[in-house]
Design a protein around this motif. Structure first.
Motif, PDB file in Angstrom:
ATOM      1  N   UNK A 179       0.832  -1.216   0.000  1.00 20.72           N
ATOM      2  CA  UNK A 179       0.000   0.000   0.000  1.00 20.72           C
ATOM      3  C   UNK A 179       0.866   1.265   0.000  1.00 20.72           C
ATOM      4  N   UNK A 180       2.185   1.072  -0.060  1.00 18.20           N
ATOM      5  CA  UNK A 180       3.149   2.176  -0.030  1.00 18.20           C
ATOM      6  C   UNK A 180       2.993   3.016   1.236  1.00 18.20           C
ATOM      7  N   UNK A 181       2.766   2.329   2.357  1.00 16.97           N
ATOM      8  CA  UNK A 181       2.600   2.987   3.640  1.00 16.97           C
ATOM      9  C   UNK A 181       3.761   2.641   4.570  1.00 16.97           C
TER      10      UNK A 181
ATOM     11  N   UNK B  89       9.170   2.385  10.626  1.00 20.44           N
ATOM     12  CA  UNK B  89      10.046   1.696   9.669  1.00 20.44           C
ATOM     13  C   UNK B  89       9.527   1.996   8.274  1.00 20.44           C
ATOM     14  N   UNK B  90      10.372   2.569   7.468  1.00 22.40           N
ATOM     15  CA  UNK B  90       9.922   2.990   6.135  1.00 22.40           C
ATOM     16  C   UNK B  90      11.063   2.836   5.139  1.00 22.40           C
ATOM     17  N   UNK B  91      11.404   1.596   4.827  1.00 23.60           N
ATOM     18  CA  UNK B  91      12.459   1.328   3.858  1.00 23.60           C
ATOM     19  C   UNK B  91      11.942   1.622   2.446  1.00 23.60           C
TER      20      UNK B  91
ATOM     21  N   UNK C 158      10.194   7.089  -3.763  1.00 24.55           N
ATOM     22  CA  UNK C 158       8.993   7.233  -2.940  1.00 24.55           C
ATOM     23  C   UNK C 158       8.231   5.926  -2.807  1.00 24.55           C
ATOM     24  N   UNK C 159       8.821   4.818  -3.299  1.00 25.26           N
ATOM     25  CA  UNK C 159       8.160   3.526  -3.302  1.00 25.26           C
ATOM     26  C   UNK C 159       8.710   2.637  -2.191  1.00 25.26           C
ATOM     27  N   UNK C 160       7.818   2.074  -1.376  1.00 23.37           N
ATOM     28  CA  UNK C 160       8.241   1.194  -0.293  1.00 23.37           C
ATOM     29  C   UNK C 160       8.967  -0.031  -0.850  1.00 23.37           C
TER      30      UNK C 160
END
Length: 296
Positions: A142-144, A158-160, A185-187
């Protein structure tokens, strides 16, 4: 921590959450389970491993061989790294026995047996890790960001992100090529899956430390020393600190449900439904108070 979260009787015994006259040895337990598996196999590789086992004092897979695959499990280790640790043990710790043999083939043979043996001893840990990784993957789709709070209210994010790589070639001092990476900008689903379990359990470990500090200060212990999960104070306060460490750990998991909280928040944040956490067992956390080997 994982065994306590999910009230795992088997993992609880293996990690000294229950009283015992002798300290539990999780590495030796995994080695015993793996040895039993080998006893029921009759191919050439199994026979070769049994010859090696017969030379060991306890007639089991050596504790040292099982140690690194087990101890790195909460840090996101894989079956591939398990194979590497087995091979390294064979080359560095038992070179005489394995000299002239196909060590890589034998390591490759033992890997799935040892890997599966770990899940028989640390049942909840494997289940919790698999659950967190599945959730992290679904959230990343969900790109969250993956977000949770420790029971004391400390936020963890956590946002790798996937890295965009660009190669730049120059003619300065001859041909020279450099690679430049930048976050997109993509998880990154893979990195988020690999990172979530160690980050989550470390945050709970840190929360336990903070709760211990709070209880210690509450009874006048203000001189404290910490190195990761090693706790220290002056000798006259050691007995009090031992008690407080256990009380804080019980409070952490009796009054909180970190996995449920993780699920609820990230479902709302990502707008999806996550699968339920593994079912809890029957471990009684109060037994930690009587476990003299819970902390040294």
């Amino acid at each position: 921590n994982f065994s306590a979260m999910l009230r795992d009787n088997i993992g609880g015994r293996a990690t000294n959450l229950t009283p015992s006259d002798i300290p539990a040895d999780i590495y030796a337990e995994v080695a015993k389970v793996c040895t039993e598996k080998l006893k029921h196999l009759s191919d050439d590789a199994a026979i070769e491993w049994r010859k090696f086992i017969d030379q060991q004092p306890n007639k089991t897979i050596p504790r040292g061989l099982a140690k690194r695959p087990v101890m790195t499990l909460p840090y996101g280790s894989t079956q591939q790294s398990c194979r590497e640790y087995i091979y390294r043990y064979m080359v560095e710790d038992a070179p005489k026995f394995f000299e002239g043999k196909n060590s890589f083939k034998l390591a490759n043979y033992l890997t799935p047996l040892l890997w599966d043996s770990i899940s028989h001893v640390v049942v909840a840990a494997r289940g919790a890790m698999d659950w967190l990784q599945k959730c992290a993957g679904d959230i990343s789709k969900q790109n969250k960001s993956i977000i949770w709070w420790t029971p004391l209210g400390f936020p963890v994010l956590q946002d790798k992100k996937k890295v965009t790589v660009r190669q730049v070639e120059t003619e300065l001092a001859g041909r020279f090529r450099i690679t430049v990476g930048s976050d997109s900008n993509q998880s990154d689903g893979l990195k988020n899956r690999l990172g979530v379990a160690p980050n989550f359990v470390h945050s709970m470990d840190a929360c336990h430390l903070m709760m211990t500090c709070r209880l210690a200060v509450g009874i006048g212990i203000t001189d404290l020393a910490f190195i990761h999960d090693d706790y220290g104070t002056h000798a006259p306060e050691i007995d009090n600190l031992h008690r407080i460490i256990r009380e804080a750990f019980i409070e952490l998991y009796q009054e909180n449900s970190p996995l449920i909280d993780f699920k609820i928040f990230n479902e709302d944040n990502a707008g999806i439904t996550l699968i339920d956490p593994p079912v809890s067992g029957g471990l009684k956390l109060e037994e930690v108070l009587e476990s003299k080997y819970f902390f040294g």
